[in-house]
Design a protein around this motif. Structure first.
Motif, PDB file in Angstrom:
ATOM      1  N   ARG A  51     -19.489   4.203   9.401  1.00  0.00           N
ATOM      2  CA  ARG A  51     -18.455   5.022  10.028  1.00  0.00           C
ATOM      3  C   ARG A  51     -17.108   4.326  10.049  1.00  0.00           C
ATOM      4  NH1 ARG A  51     -19.135   9.695  11.252  1.00  0.00           N
ATOM      5  NH2 ARG A  51     -16.978   9.696  12.010  1.00  0.00           N
ATOM      6  N   THR A  52     -17.095   3.014   9.896  1.00  0.00           N
ATOM      7  CA  THR A  52     -15.804   2.324   9.906  1.00  0.00           C
ATOM      8  C   THR A  52     -14.893   2.849   8.804  1.00  0.00           C
ATOM      9  OG1 THR A  52     -16.766   0.562   8.541  1.00  0.00           O
ATOM     10  CG2 THR A  52     -16.699   0.211  10.924  1.00  0.00           C
TER      11      THR A  52
ATOM     12  N   GLU B 292     -13.676   6.488   9.715  1.00  0.00           N
ATOM     13  CA  GLU B 292     -12.717   6.530  10.813  1.00  0.00           C
ATOM     14  C   GLU B 292     -11.471   5.699  10.520  1.00  0.00           C
ATOM     15  OE1 GLU B 292     -14.529   5.436  14.469  1.00  0.00           O
ATOM     16  OE2 GLU B 292     -16.108   6.942  14.352  1.00  0.00           O
TER      17      GLU B 292
ATOM     18  N   ARG C 110     -13.806  -3.094   9.097  1.00  0.00           N
ATOM     19  CA  ARG C 110     -14.565  -2.988   7.845  1.00  0.00           C
ATOM     20  C   ARG C 110     -14.025  -3.937   6.791  1.00  0.00           C
ATOM     21  NH1 ARG C 110     -12.219  -1.314   2.739  1.00  0.00           N
ATOM     22  NH2 ARG C 110     -13.887  -0.547   1.405  1.00  0.00           N
TER      23      ARG C 110
ATOM     24  N   HIS D  94     -22.652   0.143   5.939  1.00  0.00           N
ATOM     25  CA  HIS D  94     -21.681  -0.053   4.862  1.00  0.00           C
ATOM     26  C   HIS D  94     -22.180  -1.216   4.006  1.00  0.00           C
ATOM     27  CE1 HIS D  94     -17.996  -0.789   2.689  1.00  0.00           C
ATOM     28  NE2 HIS D  94     -17.417   0.249   3.264  1.00  0.00           N
TER      29      HIS D  94
ATOM     30  N   ALA E 268     -11.518   2.345  10.594  1.00  0.00           N
ATOM     31  CA  ALA E 268     -11.581   1.145  11.433  1.00  0.00           C
ATOM     32  C   ALA E 268     -11.489  -0.086  10.535  1.00  0.00           C
ATOM     33  CB  ALA E 268     -12.884   1.128  12.232  1.00  0.00           C
ATOM     34  N   THR E 269     -10.405  -0.829  10.639  1.00  0.00           N
ATOM     35  CA  THR E 269     -10.139  -1.889   9.667  1.00  0.00           C
ATOM     36  C   THR E 269     -10.990  -3.135   9.874  1.00  0.00           C
ATOM     37  OG1 THR E 269      -8.227  -2.520  11.013  1.00  0.00           O
ATOM     38  CG2 THR E 269      -7.817  -1.137   9.088  1.00  0.00           C
TER      39      THR E 269
ATOM     40  N   THR F 159     -23.402  -3.866   9.510  1.00  0.00           N
ATOM     41  CA  THR F 159     -22.204  -3.095   9.187  1.00  0.00           C
ATOM     42  C   THR F 159     -22.394  -1.612   9.517  1.00  0.00           C
ATOM     43  OG1 THR F 159     -22.998  -2.750   6.936  1.00  0.00           O
ATOM     44  CG2 THR F 159     -21.653  -4.689   7.342  1.00  0.00           C
ATOM     45  N   SER F 160     -21.294  -0.936   9.792  1.00  0.00           N
ATOM     46  CA  SER F 160     -21.333   0.494  10.096  1.00  0.00           C
ATOM     47  C   SER F 160     -20.563   1.283   9.045  1.00  0.00           C
ATOM     48  CB  SER F 160     -20.729   0.773  11.470  1.00  0.00           C
ATOM     49  OG  SER F 160     -20.553   2.166  11.669  1.00  0.00           O
TER      50      SER F 160
END
Length: 457
Positions: A198-199, A202, A207, A156, A204-205, A195-196
């Motif tokens: 996928r956060t 999905e 992020r 990300h 995923a906060t 960073t990912s």
């Protein structure tokens, strides 16, 4: 014993063993550029970027996670450190997915810089003009790293090159020389997060903390340099030329430097959703207007979206959280129809749990059109087709997002957005006072009045 895996060494270091030319040039540019050297367009846009970021921060600070984090970590006001203020400011500013961005950098440079500038202004005398200059310069280097490299698709962009942007802004505010600025850039380059991507998919906060860490680490990077810590000879080239990214083109770091300002090529958002959804939302708005101003969600048989690759990935119809809903094309279109717009409330739990909206989202199909993908990054196209149960078919296409450089919002529209998101947080009178102060920032002797109004002093 043989070394089987050689280290990642930037080409510039292999050739010369010295600081790369682009870094020397950029550091000298950042040091010598004065507020008076900024084109009026850059000054005007920077004021709007600061206003937009403050609005996003104020609105995001009301979210329960941010409020609880502030309670646990400590206040952001007088009793909180500049590092905590910067972290919570950047985190709050990304909570609602309404902050500005830069399509060429493929990220959000502003919210990675403005909270650090405000946090530093709370601890020292910072004039409005110097805040504008530091923000524009921090924005410039962060955006240019995004342009000059190709971030890994699994990452990300939040929390990566934005750290360098925050660090440069801080160094400039503190009066660093060119050599110190270059060292700060090198140190900050190693402090980006893993960073990912996928956060966001999905919901995923975690992020939302990425930009917060960038602001905090940007301040720390300059503190570390002044403490005697050093970075690689070409930290940016190492990290963005083979670790977090590749396709590193250092010439882009100085191309048209001083004449093409990235902050003047930014975009602002009115839809409270991932920008990848905006072209489709703009097209849908035209369809709704053509249909008479409203579409009955239960009279819609199907919605088909053709768009570019990154937007087509946002195809999950049943998001499990508010953040996931903002990154769901089916839900974004469905809630737009049911609630009359992609507003802040249109993504909150009551709207997300609405049975009619959820059923409509399941009737949305999103596919990539390679021809539309080929139009990136200059265009962000989407084609939307709505088929009703009575057989009528509506189709509309958007090549750019409203708010992009090619189709910008007027300054008055950005100001109106600020009032919409900030007034519920601090009241209409205080929000109006903040707006007036920021829009006249270049004449301000300090940022104290603004900081008092937004409770950062």
């Amino acid at each position: 014993m043989a070394i089987t895996t050689p280290g990642v060494v930037p080409a510039s270091v292999l050739v010369t063993g010295h600081t790369p030319g682009w870094l020397t040039t950029f550091a000298r540019f950042a040091r010598r550029t004065r507020y008076e050297d900024l084109p009026e367009e850059v000054v005007a846009r920077t004021r709007l970027v600061i206003l937009d970021c403050i609005g996003a921060m104020l609105a995001g600070r009301r979210e329960p996670e941010v409020a609880e984090a502030e309670r646990r970590l400590g206040r952001t006001g007088r009793s909180g450190s500049k590092l905590l203020r910067a972290f919570l400011g950047g985190t709050a500013g990304t909570m609602l997915e309404i902050d500005e961005g830069n399509q060429y950098a493929r990220g959000h440079p502003g919210i990675h810089v403005v909270p650090a500038v405000l946090a530093l202004a709370a601890d020292r005398k910072v004039t409005g003009a110097s805040a504008i200059l530091a923000t524009a310069l921090g924005y410039e280097i962060g955006a240019r790293i995004g342009i000059a490299s190709k971030l890994r698709v699994t990452m990300h962009p939040h929390g990566t090159w934005g750290t360098v942007g925050a660090a440069l802004a801080v160094a400039r505010l503190r009066g660093a020389g060119a050599g110190e600025i270059a060292e700060t850039i090198n140190v900050a380059s190693s402090l980006g997060l893993t960073t990912s991507r996928r956060t966001m998919l999905e919901g995923a906060t975690v992020r939302n903390t990425y930009a917060g860490f960038s602001n905090m680490l940007g301040i720390m990077a300059h503190d570390l340099v002044r403490s005697g810590f050093t970075g690689e000879v070409d930290g940016v080239g190492s990290v963005y030329g083979g670790i977090a990214a590749d396709d590193w083109r250092p010439e882009e770091m100085v191309r048209d430097l001083g004449t093409r300002w990235e902050i003047a090529r930014n975009y602002f958002k009115r839809h409270a959703a991932c920008r990848y959804n905006h072209g489709a939302l703009d097209a849908l708005a035209r369809i709704v207007a053509e249909a008479g101003g409203r579409l009955d969600p239960e009279a819609i048989r199907a919605i088909e979206v053709k768009t570019y690759v990154w937007a087509a990935q946002l195809d999950h119809p049943e998001p499990a959280s508010m953040l996931a809903a903002k990154f769901s094309m089916p839900f974004s279109l469905a809630t737009f129809i049911v609630n009359g717009g992609a507003t802040l409330d249109a993504f909150r739990d009551p709207a997300r749990e609405d049975a009619v909206t959820r059923a409509l989202a399941r009737r949305v199909r999103v596919d990539e059109d390679p021809a539309l993908t080929a139009m990136l990054p200059g265009l962000r196209p989407a084609r939307v087709t709505v088929t009703l149960t009575d057989g009528r078919v509506f189709t509309a296409e958007a090549l750019t997002n409203k708010g992009d450089t090619e189709d910008p919002y007027a300054a008055t529209e950005v100001e109106a957005k600020f009032m919409e998101v900030a007034a519920p947080a601090i009241g209409t009178d205080a929000a109006g006072a903040v707006a007036r102060a920021v829009l006249g920032l270049d004449k301000a002797a300090t940022l104290g009045g603004i900081l008092e109004l937004i409770d950062m002093k």
